[in-house]
Design an enzyme around this catalytic site. Structure first.
Site, PDB file in Angstrom:
ATOM      1  CB  SER A 190      24.526  35.249 -25.634  1.00 24.39           C
ATOM      2  OG  SER A 190      24.211  35.011 -26.975  1.00 24.39           O
ATOM      3  CG  ASP A 353      18.817  41.095 -28.051  1.00 26.23           C
ATOM      4  OD1 ASP A 353      18.866  40.719 -29.248  1.00 26.23           O
ATOM      5  OD2 ASP A 353      19.213  40.376 -27.120  1.00 26.23           O
ATOM      6  CG  HIS A 385      22.367  39.430 -27.978  1.00 35.13           C
ATOM      7  ND1 HIS A 385      21.525  38.865 -27.053  1.00 35.13           N
ATOM      8  CD2 HIS A 385      23.320  38.492 -28.241  1.00 35.13           C
ATOM      9  CE1 HIS A 385      21.924  37.640 -26.771  1.00 35.13           C
ATOM     10  NE2 HIS A 385      23.019  37.392 -27.474  1.00 35.13           N
TER      11      HIS A 385
END
Length: 423
Positions: A190, A353, A385
């Site tokens: 991320s 996602d 995610h």
């Protein structure tokens, strides 16, 4: 003992000059792995100094001047009276004169356990798997937590916290000096992907090729994402109870990293992202959006400190594997009604996602066309995610990529986990 050993390793790395090595004891045949977490996977501690003026008597840590957990903040999650304290201590200040971000007056913060996997939140399924492969915390396995409220800045703009983190992360990647000179495998998730990528670009090509074996990017959002706009419009509550709108806006807008979530013109182009009855906002008129939501003070740092860093996505010229989730409903456009940008929005969804739009996740795939750039993408159907470390086949896929990174990677390709990871 494990934490103490990890800290000693970090101290040794920070103290050694570039290019030096220290023995090969205990290195085995493993390339060192450096884990760079995502936004919410970092721990943050705070301490109030004598200059702190608490907004309420209930504010924890205001009197004893001891370090206490700021994130995660279980006290604020249990007790609503602690929420104003959390917001006050968590918020940053953008000093326009200094052109940099800092903690609020009287607040000192730190990220504990740098160098040790103990620092990570939510990686407890991946780390034991790595340890089962022979990795040892502080010897061949390291973690690089950071203060997720901050970011870095382009040349010519100060970034005290970000520059310090880049220095420490760079030294940690050089852990190859303690492992028979083997270059490191960097695994980032991320927001950690964005920081890792910018670190690579800030280092000479010779440094990258010397110290980085491969970079594994999990859910890279190198083009921002639509929900990043909505967070600045509606605010963030961090999962806390009874958070007022002004407090949510302060939590969202005071952080330097919030502007890094905004969709970039390079990746999103003219796609409509926020729509009102009178205006449509895309990544190309983000300044207008910031002004329209009442965040005009964010325009200058966005234009000068954020946008220049994302005007291009040059290949890092080290082997890269991008692991992404897809097939999850992801906010793509926010349509606001009669209350405008201050009201609730109807959400139009697209692929991604769940947090990051597919156009952003796929942005790095252009690197496959760059001569000399080794690149691979692994697509995980239905993985959110936040699911890389909780979904079994996603964890297996990450482990497989780390294992493969110890070998030569000379092909460019796309792998679907439906074929690769179902066993």
């Amino acid at each position: 003992m494990v934490l103490a050993r990890a800290l000693l390793v970090v101290v040794a790395l920070l103290a050694q000059p570039l290019g030096s090595r220290s023995g090969d004891a205990g290195a085995g045949d493993l390339h060192p792995v450096v884990l760079v977490p995502g936004y919410g996977s970092n721990q943050l501690e705070a301490m109030m100094t004598a200059a702190y003026e608490p907004p309420a008597p209930a504010c924890a840590g205001a009197a004893d001047h001891r370090w206490f957990p700021l994130w995660p903040n279980h006290a604020a999650m249990r007790d609503a009276s602690q929420v104003p304290c959390f917001a006050d201590q968590m918020s940053l200040v953008y000093d326009a004169g200094a052109d940099d971000y800092r903690d609020a007056d009287g607040v000192a913060t730190r990220t504990p356990f740098f160098g040790s996997a103990r620092a990570l939140i939510g990686w407890d399924r991946l780390v034991p798997r790595l340890e089962g492969m022979g990795y040892r915390d502080g010897e061949t396995l390291y973690a690089a937590p950071y203060d997720f409220r901050y970011a870095v800045a382009p040349p010519g703009h100060p970034s005290a916290v970000g520059d310090r983190y880049f220095r420490d992360l760079g030294r940690l990647i050089q852990a190859s000096r303690l492992n028979q000179g083997r270059p490191a495998i960097v695994v980032a998730h991320s927001f950690g992907c964005a920081l890792t990528y910018q670190l690579l670009l800030s280092r000479p090509l010779a440094w990258r090729r010397r110290y980085v074996k491969r970079v594994v990017l999990l859910g890279p959002a190198l083009g921002g994402f639509a929900a990043g706009m909505y967070a600045l419009s509606a605010g963030m509550d961090y999962g806390l109870p009874n958070v007022t709108r002004p407090t949510m806006l302060r939590l969202a807008r005071s952080q330097q990293s919030a502007l890094w979530r905004l969709p970039t013109p390079l990746v999103f182009g003219d796609r409509p992202l926020a729509v009102t009855r009178t205006a449509t906002y895309s990544a190309r008129n983000m300044s207008g959006f910031l002004e329209a939501i009442g965040f005009a003070e964010g325009v200058r740092p966005y234009l000068t400190r954020v946008l220049p860093m994302w005007e291009a996505l040059p290949a890092p010229m080290v082997p890269v594997t991008s692991v992404i989730g897809f097939g999850v409903r992801t906010p793509e456009t926010y349509v606001f009604g009669t209350d405008g940008l201050e009201g609730e929005a109807e959400v139009l969804y697209g692929d991604g996602d769940g947090d990051i739009n597919m156009v952003s996740l796929a942005a790095v795939e252009r690197w496959s066309e760059v001569e000399g750039q080794v690149f691979k993408v692994v697509r995980l159907p239905g993985v959110h995610h936040d699911g890389f470390f909780s979904t079994d086949f996603a964890v297996k896929s990450i482990i497989a990529e780390i294992s493969e990174a110890g070998e030569s990677l000379e092909h460019i390709g796309v792998v679907s986990c439906q074929q690769k990871c179902s066993d």
